[in-house]
Design an enzyme around this catalytic site. Structure first.
Site, PDB file in Angstrom:
ATOM      1  N   GLY A 109     -46.774  -0.760 -39.386  1.00 18.80           N
ATOM      2  CA  GLY A 109     -48.074  -0.406 -38.804  1.00 18.80           C
ATOM      3  C   GLY A 109     -48.740  -1.575 -38.100  1.00 18.80           C
ATOM      4  N   LYS A 145     -38.974 -15.363 -31.950  1.00 19.73           N
ATOM      5  CA  LYS A 145     -39.431 -15.728 -30.611  1.00 19.73           C
ATOM      6  C   LYS A 145     -40.410 -14.653 -30.163  1.00 19.73           C
ATOM      7  CE  LYS A 145     -39.205 -17.836 -26.620  1.00 19.73           C
ATOM      8  NZ  LYS A 145     -39.769 -19.199 -26.582  1.00 19.73           N
ATOM      9  N   HIS A 205     -41.310  -1.746 -25.223  1.00 24.26           N
ATOM     10  CA  HIS A 205     -40.813  -1.258 -26.518  1.00 24.26           C
ATOM     11  C   HIS A 205     -39.971  -0.019 -26.219  1.00 24.26           C
ATOM     12  CE1 HIS A 205     -41.315  -0.084 -30.918  1.00 24.26           C
ATOM     13  NE2 HIS A 205     -40.775   0.980 -30.362  1.00 24.26           N
ATOM     14  N   GLU A 225     -35.392   0.330 -33.100  1.00 23.08           N
ATOM     15  CA  GLU A 225     -36.415  -0.133 -32.158  1.00 23.08           C
ATOM     16  C   GLU A 225     -36.012  -1.462 -31.526  1.00 23.08           C
ATOM     17  OE1 GLU A 225     -40.384   1.994 -33.924  1.00 23.08           O
ATOM     18  OE2 GLU A 225     -40.247  -0.177 -34.180  1.00 23.08           O
ATOM     19  N   GLU A 270     -36.672  -3.557 -35.372  1.00 22.45           N
ATOM     20  CA  GLU A 270     -36.617  -2.923 -36.683  1.00 22.45           C
ATOM     21  C   GLU A 270     -36.019  -1.527 -36.580  1.00 22.45           C
ATOM     22  OE1 GLU A 270     -40.053  -1.606 -38.785  1.00 22.45           O
ATOM     23  OE2 GLU A 270     -41.085  -0.896 -37.014  1.00 22.45           O
ATOM     24  N   ARG A 273     -36.576   7.450 -40.847  1.00 26.20           N
ATOM     25  CA  ARG A 273     -37.312   8.714 -41.047  1.00 26.20           C
ATOM     26  C   ARG A 273     -37.546   9.359 -39.687  1.00 26.20           C
ATOM     27  NH1 ARG A 273     -41.862   6.776 -38.636  1.00 26.20           N
ATOM     28  NH2 ARG A 273     -42.345   4.605 -39.060  1.00 26.20           N
ATOM     29  N   VAL A 330     -43.374   9.897 -35.428  1.00 24.91           N
ATOM     30  CA  VAL A 330     -44.473  10.632 -34.786  1.00 24.91           C
ATOM     31  C   VAL A 330     -44.039  11.123 -33.397  1.00 24.91           C
ATOM     32  CG1 VAL A 330     -46.825  10.428 -33.882  1.00 24.91           C
ATOM     33  CG2 VAL A 330     -46.214   9.242 -36.000  1.00 24.91           C
TER      34      VAL A 330
HETATM   35  P1  ADP Z   1     -44.303  -2.716 -37.307  1.00 30.38           P
HETATM   36  O1  ADP Z   1     -43.234  -2.304 -38.268  1.00 30.38           O
HETATM   37  O2  ADP Z   1     -45.468  -3.340 -37.971  1.00 30.38           O
HETATM   38  O3  ADP Z   1     -44.654  -1.620 -36.336  1.00 30.38           O
HETATM   39  P2  ADP Z   1     -42.502  -3.946 -35.335  1.00 30.38           P
HETATM   40  O4  ADP Z   1     -41.529  -5.005 -35.666  1.00 30.38           O
HETATM   41  O5  ADP Z   1     -41.967  -2.563 -35.100  1.00 30.38           O
HETATM   42  O6  ADP Z   1     -43.660  -3.909 -36.443  1.00 30.38           O
HETATM   43  O7  ADP Z   1     -43.316  -4.371 -34.049  1.00 30.38           O
HETATM   44  C1  ADP Z   1     -44.420  -3.616 -33.572  1.00 30.38           C
HETATM   45  C2  ADP Z   1     -44.839  -4.103 -32.201  1.00 30.38           C
HETATM   46  O8  ADP Z   1     -45.173  -5.506 -32.257  1.00 30.38           O
HETATM   47  C3  ADP Z   1     -43.745  -4.017 -31.144  1.00 30.38           C
HETATM   48  O9  ADP Z   1     -43.672  -2.746 -30.549  1.00 30.38           O
HETATM   49  C4  ADP Z   1     -44.235  -5.064 -30.170  1.00 30.38           C
HETATM   50  O10 ADP Z   1     -45.325  -4.581 -29.415  1.00 30.38           O
HETATM   51  C5  ADP Z   1     -44.752  -6.162 -31.077  1.00 30.38           C
HETATM   52  N1  ADP Z   1     -43.714  -7.166 -31.391  1.00 30.38           N
HETATM   53  C6  ADP Z   1     -42.881  -7.189 -32.472  1.00 30.38           C
HETATM   54  N2  ADP Z   1     -42.016  -8.244 -32.418  1.00 30.38           N
HETATM   55  C7  ADP Z   1     -42.309  -8.906 -31.264  1.00 30.38           C
HETATM   56  C8  ADP Z   1     -41.784 -10.091 -30.617  1.00 30.38           C
HETATM   57  N3  ADP Z   1     -40.782 -10.801 -31.161  1.00 30.38           N
HETATM   58  N4  ADP Z   1     -42.334 -10.471 -29.433  1.00 30.38           N
HETATM   59  C9  ADP Z   1     -43.361  -9.773 -28.874  1.00 30.38           C
HETATM   60  N5  ADP Z   1     -43.901  -8.675 -29.434  1.00 30.38           N
HETATM   61  C10 ADP Z   1     -43.390  -8.228 -30.612  1.00 30.38           C
END
Ligand code: ADP
Length: 445
Positions: free
Chosen positions: A163, A200, A207, A274, A286, A290, A293
């Site tokens: 989240g 990084k 995304h 993702e 990640e 499941r 949405v």
């Molecule tokens: P969560 O499980 O909290 O949703 P995620 O790892 O899926 O976390 O990341 C959610 C969002 O955070 C991504 O869609 C992106 O917008 C941003 N994000 C995550 N990792 C990176 C990264 N290494 N660099 C830039 N933005 C990131």
């Protein structure tokens, strides 16, 4: 085959699961808190059981109450939806001990993918490209050295994150200690686990996530991608499929990599892998084990009912389609409609007075709201999703515009106006946006 399925969720996803069950001839059991006794999922299900007071910790997250509801009603399966217990390996294990089918993957995969460090390691081993970062958890003492080797800016991320919480950027070495401490504190209070890793920080990625389905007979199929780059505070606002940024060759290549990886780990059920996508390269962030949405945009372009397939494979049946049957037709966009102020994003619980939904060709509404519905303040603020399909992106955008114009929700603030405003933006119309675009736009308007 499952005869009676308990839906361990609420809101639109509870209805979505109910609908799939009805079409499959499966009886449904709704569970609800005392705040939701009038809710649509309770009204539509064949049976319902009250499982506790409003607070989610005492109702929708209350495992003993949910298992008891299965025993009382004779439900032989549970679909957890998204959120709540959907990625709780302990819940899946307890259901298995009670000989109740959990509609989801194995507990090992839920556990492994729930720990983002373990997930990244598993993906590296399966040949999936990942965001460069620390090989494992970092201590406060070794963080600076590792961050320097990754190169700034770096993102401090919680292993248990979700989240968008437990994530902080450090733009330079001087900012690292504070970013790490803040993210650690957030993770400790949100997840009870403060293990952190470094990645990084990519400047202008999109995304892009790949939907897969796998059965217990070794079949893994991918269903194309969803572009979820329109975000606020790392939370998705609008999703589309296909992505305006991918061509067929890139789509095929990432589909091939992901399918091979899922075959290698022996995954079962629905999953989303993702990625961040920048300058033509994919970087895994990640995996969600499941239904998501935004799954309807994939359903609209493939014509495949993902919840139905989830239930089929949970029963040990093979997938009802093969990779060559998956044809992406046209374009689909989903708008999340939240009961929030469209500019401040402050939640706006209350009673919906008028509720008029758009219709017509290519328009789908997934919502549990209705005129007179009182939105309880205890849960998330999403009150529905508008999904629109067109033969191409242009037709989809035109249709979305007229569907948003028809939509009426009175009595509470909603994000409908935010979506209407998006359709006036040349960058959005041209598909020209990254994960930071919306926040920058909001900050400048
Ligand atoms: P969560 O499980 O909290 O949703 P995620 O790892 O899926 O976390 O990341 C959610 C969002 O955070 C991504 O869609 C992106 O917008 C941003 N994000 C995550 N990792 C990176 C990264 N290494 N660099 C830039 N933005 C990131």
């Amino acid at each position: 085959m499952i005869k009676k399925l308990l839906i361990a969720n609420r809101g639109e996803i509870a209805l979505r699961i109910h609908r799939a069950c009805k079409e499959m001839g499966i009886a449904t059991v709704a569970v609800h808190s005392t705040a939701d006794s009038e809710a649509m999922h309770v009204r539509l299900a064949d049976e319902s059981v009250c499982i506790g007071p409003p607070a989610a910790a005492k109702s929708y997250l209350n495992i003993p109450a949910i298992v008891t509801a299965c025993e009382i009603t004779g439900a032989d399966a549970v679909h957890p939806g998204y959120g709540f217990l959907s990625e709780n390996a302990n819940f899946a294990e307890i259901l298995a001990a009670h000989k109740i089918t959990f509609v989801g993957p194995s507990t090992e995969h839920i556990r492994e993918m729930g720990d983002k460090i373990a997930a990244k390691q598993a993906m590296i081993a399966a040949g999936v490209p990942v965001v460069p970062g620390s090989p494992g958890a970092v201590s406060d003492a070794d963080a600076a050295g590792i961050a320097a080797s990754i190169g700034y800016p770096v993102l401090c991320k919680a292993a248990a994150g979700g989240g968008g919480r437990g994530m902080k950027v450090a733009t330079d070495p001087g900012a690292l200690a504070e970013a790490l401490a803040t993210a650690r504190g957030e993770a400790r209070s949100a997840f009870g686990d403060d293990a952190m890793y470094l990645e990084k920080y990519l400047g202008h990625p999109r995304h892009i996530e790949i939907q897969i389905m796998a059965d217990a007979h070794g079949n893994v199929v991918h269903l194309g991608e969803r572009d979820c780059s329109l975000q606020r505070r790392h939370q998705k606002i609008l999703e589309e499929s296909p992505s305006p940024a991918l061509d067929d060759a890139a789509r095929r290549e990432i589909g091939r990599i992901v399918t091979k990886a899922m075959q290698k780990i022996g995954y079962l059920g629905a999953g989303t892998i993702e990625f961040l996508y920048e300058k033509g390269a994919f970087y895994f962030i990640e995996m969600n084990t499941r239904i998501q949405v935004e799954h309807p945009v994939t359903e609209m372009v493939t014509g495949i009912d993902l919840v139905r397939e989830q239930i089929r494979v949970a029963c040990g049946l093979p997938l009802s389609f093969r990779q060559e049957d998956v044809v992406l037709r046209g374009h689909a966009i989903e708008c999340r409609i939240n009961a929030e102020h469209p500019r401040t994003f402050i939640p706006s619980p209350g009673t919906i007075r008028n509720f008029h939904v758009p219709g017509g060709l290519g328009v789908r509404i997934d919502s549990a709201a209705y005129a007179g519905y009182r939105i309880p303040p205890y849960y998330d603020s999403m009150i529905g999703k508008l999904i629109v399909h067109g033969r191409d992106r242009h037709e989809c955008l035109m249709r979305l515009g007229r569907a948003l114009d028809e939509f009426v929700i009175d009595g509470v603030e909603t994000t409908l106006d935010l979506h209407r405003a998006l359709l006036e933006e040349p960058d959005f119309i041209n598909g020209n946006y990254d994960i930071h675009w919306l926040e920058t736009r909001l900050a400048n308007s």
